[in-house]
Design a protein around this motif. Sequence first.
Motif, PDB file in Angstrom:
ATOM      1  N   LEU A  15      27.100  29.136  40.442  1.00 36.31           N
ATOM      2  CA  LEU A  15      28.007  29.339  39.312  1.00 36.31           C
ATOM      3  C   LEU A  15      28.603  28.012  38.875  1.00 36.31           C
ATOM      4  O   LEU A  15      28.943  27.159  39.709  1.00 36.31           O
ATOM      5  N   LEU A  16      28.727  27.857  37.570  1.00 38.78           N
ATOM      6  CA  LEU A  16      29.334  26.680  36.969  1.00 38.78           C
ATOM      7  C   LEU A  16      30.662  27.122  36.356  1.00 38.78           C
ATOM      8  O   LEU A  16      30.693  28.030  35.521  1.00 38.78           O
ATOM      9  N   CYS A  17      31.758  26.487  36.767  1.00 37.61           N
ATOM     10  CA  CYS A  17      33.095  26.908  36.332  1.00 37.61           C
ATOM     11  C   CYS A  17      33.843  25.733  35.726  1.00 37.61           C
ATOM     12  O   CYS A  17      34.057  24.714  36.391  1.00 37.61           O
ATOM     13  N   THR A  18      34.245  25.863  34.471  1.00 39.22           N
ATOM     14  CA  THR A  18      35.051  24.832  33.822  1.00 39.22           C
ATOM     15  C   THR A  18      36.520  25.070  34.138  1.00 39.22           C
ATOM     16  O   THR A  18      37.056  26.151  33.896  1.00 39.22           O
ATOM     17  N   LEU A  19      37.148  24.074  34.672  1.00 42.51           N
ATOM     18  CA  LEU A  19      38.535  24.168  35.133  1.00 42.51           C
ATOM     19  C   LEU A  19      39.495  24.311  33.949  1.00 42.51           C
ATOM     20  O   LEU A  19      39.361  23.624  32.949  1.00 42.51           O
ATOM     21  N   ASP A  20      40.462  25.208  34.094  1.00 39.98           N
ATOM     22  CA  ASP A  20      41.506  25.416  33.086  1.00 39.98           C
ATOM     23  C   ASP A  20      42.841  25.433  33.821  1.00 39.98           C
ATOM     24  O   ASP A  20      43.053  26.261  34.725  1.00 39.98           O
ATOM     25  N   LEU A  21      43.737  24.544  33.450  1.00 38.22           N
ATOM     26  CA  LEU A  21      45.035  24.456  34.122  1.00 38.22           C
ATOM     27  C   LEU A  21      45.842  25.744  34.001  1.00 38.22           C
ATOM     28  O   LEU A  21      46.743  25.990  34.812  1.00 38.22           O
ATOM     29  N   ALA A  22      45.534  26.589  33.012  1.00 37.35           N
ATOM     30  CA  ALA A  22      46.267  27.844  32.836  1.00 37.35           C
ATOM     31  C   ALA A  22      45.861  28.880  33.876  1.00 37.35           C
ATOM     32  O   ALA A  22      46.543  29.900  34.027  1.00 37.35           O
ATOM     33  N   ASN A  23      44.769  28.648  34.576  1.00 35.89           N
ATOM     34  CA  ASN A  23      44.277  29.608  35.567  1.00 35.89           C
ATOM     35  C   ASN A  23      44.701  29.197  36.965  1.00 35.89           C
ATOM     36  O   ASN A  23      44.667  28.007  37.305  1.00 35.89           O
ATOM     37  N   ASP A  24      45.076  30.166  37.776  1.00 34.18           N
ATOM     38  CA  ASP A  24      45.424  29.892  39.159  1.00 34.18           C
ATOM     39  C   ASP A  24      44.170  29.442  39.916  1.00 34.18           C
ATOM     40  O   ASP A  24      43.140  30.121  39.870  1.00 34.18           O
ATOM     41  N   PRO A  25      44.218  28.299  40.611  1.00 33.30           N
ATOM     42  CA  PRO A  25      43.011  27.783  41.264  1.00 33.30           C
ATOM     43  C   PRO A  25      42.467  28.676  42.365  1.00 33.30           C
ATOM     44  O   PRO A  25      41.243  28.836  42.492  1.00 33.30           O
ATOM     45  N   VAL A  26      43.348  29.261  43.165  1.00 30.45           N
ATOM     46  CA  VAL A  26      42.879  30.118  44.254  1.00 30.45           C
ATOM     47  C   VAL A  26      42.300  31.420  43.699  1.00 30.45           C
ATOM     48  O   VAL A  26      41.239  31.879  44.127  1.00 30.45           O
ATOM     49  N   GLU A  27      42.982  32.014  42.725  1.00 28.96           N
ATOM     50  CA  GLU A  27      42.450  33.226  42.097  1.00 28.96           C
ATOM     51  C   GLU A  27      41.089  32.952  41.449  1.00 28.96           C
ATOM     52  O   GLU A  27      40.178  33.776  41.521  1.00 28.96           O
ATOM     53  N   THR A  28      40.974  31.795  40.822  1.00 27.54           N
ATOM     54  CA  THR A  28      39.710  31.437  40.174  1.00 27.54           C
ATOM     55  C   THR A  28      38.603  31.335  41.202  1.00 27.54           C
ATOM     56  O   THR A  28      37.513  31.911  41.029  1.00 27.54           O
ATOM     57  N   TYR A  29      38.843  30.600  42.268  1.00 26.75           N
ATOM     58  CA  TYR A  29      37.834  30.436  43.314  1.00 26.75           C
ATOM     59  C   TYR A  29      37.441  31.780  43.916  1.00 26.75           C
ATOM     60  O   TYR A  29      36.250  32.080  44.104  1.00 26.75           O
ATOM     61  N   GLU A  30      38.422  32.613  44.207  1.00 23.97           N
ATOM     62  CA  GLU A  30      38.122  33.901  44.837  1.00 23.97           C
ATOM     63  C   GLU A  30      37.403  34.851  43.877  1.00 23.97           C
ATOM     64  O   GLU A  30      36.584  35.673  44.304  1.00 23.97           O
ATOM     65  N   ALA A  31      37.683  34.731  42.571  1.00 26.76           N
ATOM     66  CA  ALA A  31      36.956  35.533  41.590  1.00 26.76           C
ATOM     67  C   ALA A  31      35.479  35.131  41.555  1.00 26.76           C
ATOM     68  O   ALA A  31      34.597  35.978  41.368  1.00 26.76           O
ATOM     69  N   LEU A  32      35.199  33.858  41.724  1.00 23.13           N
ATOM     70  CA  LEU A  32      33.815  33.398  41.796  1.00 23.13           C
ATOM     71  C   LEU A  32      33.151  33.926  43.058  1.00 23.13           C
ATOM     72  O   LEU A  32      31.973  34.323  43.045  1.00 23.13           O
ATOM     73  N   LEU A  33      33.901  33.949  44.163  1.00 27.17           N
ATOM     74  CA  LEU A  33      33.354  34.457  45.421  1.00 27.17           C
ATOM     75  C   LEU A  33      32.933  35.915  45.327  1.00 27.17           C
ATOM     76  O   LEU A  33      32.051  36.358  46.083  1.00 27.17           O
ATOM     77  N   ASP A  34      33.543  36.681  44.425  1.00 33.90           N
ATOM     78  CA  ASP A  34      33.198  38.095  44.277  1.00 33.90           C
ATOM     79  C   ASP A  34      31.715  38.284  43.990  1.00 33.90           C
ATOM     80  O   ASP A  34      31.162  39.362  44.258  1.00 33.90           O
ATOM     81  N   PHE A  35      31.060  37.249  43.445  1.00 32.36           N
ATOM     82  CA  PHE A  35      29.634  37.356  43.110  1.00 32.36           C
ATOM     83  C   PHE A  35      28.751  36.657  44.143  1.00 32.36           C
ATOM     84  O   PHE A  35      27.558  36.464  43.909  1.00 32.36           O
TER      85      PHE A  35
END
Length: 415
Positions: free
Chosen positions: A182-202
């Motif tokens: 997965l390729l994820c573009t970082l957005d400061l408005a998003n929580d970093p841990v939530e973002t990482y764990e959402a990617l882990l869901d897949f």
Amino acid sequence: MTTTEAGSGDAPVVPFRQFLLKVHSLCNLSCDYCYVYFAADQSWRRRPGAMSLDIVRQAADRIAEHAREHRLPAVRVILHGGEPLLAGKAHLDELLTVLTERLASSGVEVHCSMQSNGILLDEEFLTLLHRHRVGVAVSLDGTPAAHDRHRRFAGGRPSHARVAEGLRLLNDPRHRDLFVGLLCTLDLANDPVETYEALLDFAPPRVDFLLPHGTWRHPPPGLEHRTIPPERPPSGVSPPDEPTPYARWLGAAFDRWFDAPRMETRVRMFEEVMSGVLGGAVNTEAFGLTPVDLVVVETDGTMEHSDSLKVVAPGAPETGFDVFRHSFTEALATETVRRRQSGLHGLAPVCRDCALVQVCGGGLYTHRHHPASDFQNPSVYCHDLAAFITHVNSRIHTELAHVTETPPEQPSALP
């Protein structure tokens, strides 16, 4: 252009090993941060929608020629866009067949992958990609809310649900071996841990975080008031009056990944920086001093530098070459490639004198640009990169010290 011209030092020529083919120039999403459609370079407007088979044949022959000339044991071909799946099943099948047949005669091992937004992934496409052994990487920016903030259809409809559907299909045991990551573009408005764990869901085999593209003239979100550092190397820790929001975001995501009781997935940026602070190689475009070895072929057969340069100015990615009249070796002689293959010699003085340069490498080439001084500047992310590298270094060496100080368990005396 010789290997000793300005900015190149005495660096040897490094052949291209990665060939990014723009098989389709249009997209079925309208992501507001896209460097193809919403940046300074608008050359996509004058190009054909799809790469013709004639251009595919010529590009394949040029790749084979380059591999033979430089005795390359393997090359990587990346199908890209726009959205490459918009080429359609029939054309994509023909395109991949042409590539396979033309490159088979070169004797070089070919690794083929695709970067997709995942919207069109279905059983037929995945069966086709299986047949041609094409790996698939998908762009996903985290949770539904995080992803849909930027990655929407042209009419404004969110896309996360469609991408998730494609990823679930890609993750099916029948297709899992195609899943690259997965390729994820970082957005400061998003929580970093939530973002990482959402990617882990897949359950991705790998994750790659990308910093939003920006330059000193057009800084990325959150860095609008950043100024070019003075002609002195940063200490490795950003000045107290210089905010480092991207370092904080990446640091939080890194800590979540690093502290997990087991390896959940590989994260390319984190692994490369860890390798660098431990004295190893750093093999990524955004960090380190490894010479660039990627060239882009557009739908009309023109050769270009990295796509990210589209944010700099109209024509910034152009080489002036195309696959019909020129070899890839000729493209190696451009000033941009020579500078990007020259290691320390291609960096600004402030970067060459920095203690972190072997890991940072000056940051992504595009992110160094300023209209007054071209690319002879540190990255617009300079202080964030320094702070993040320092954070990773601290975490690793604290962990190593803990392991060294912890005595080994004594063997049990029980039978």
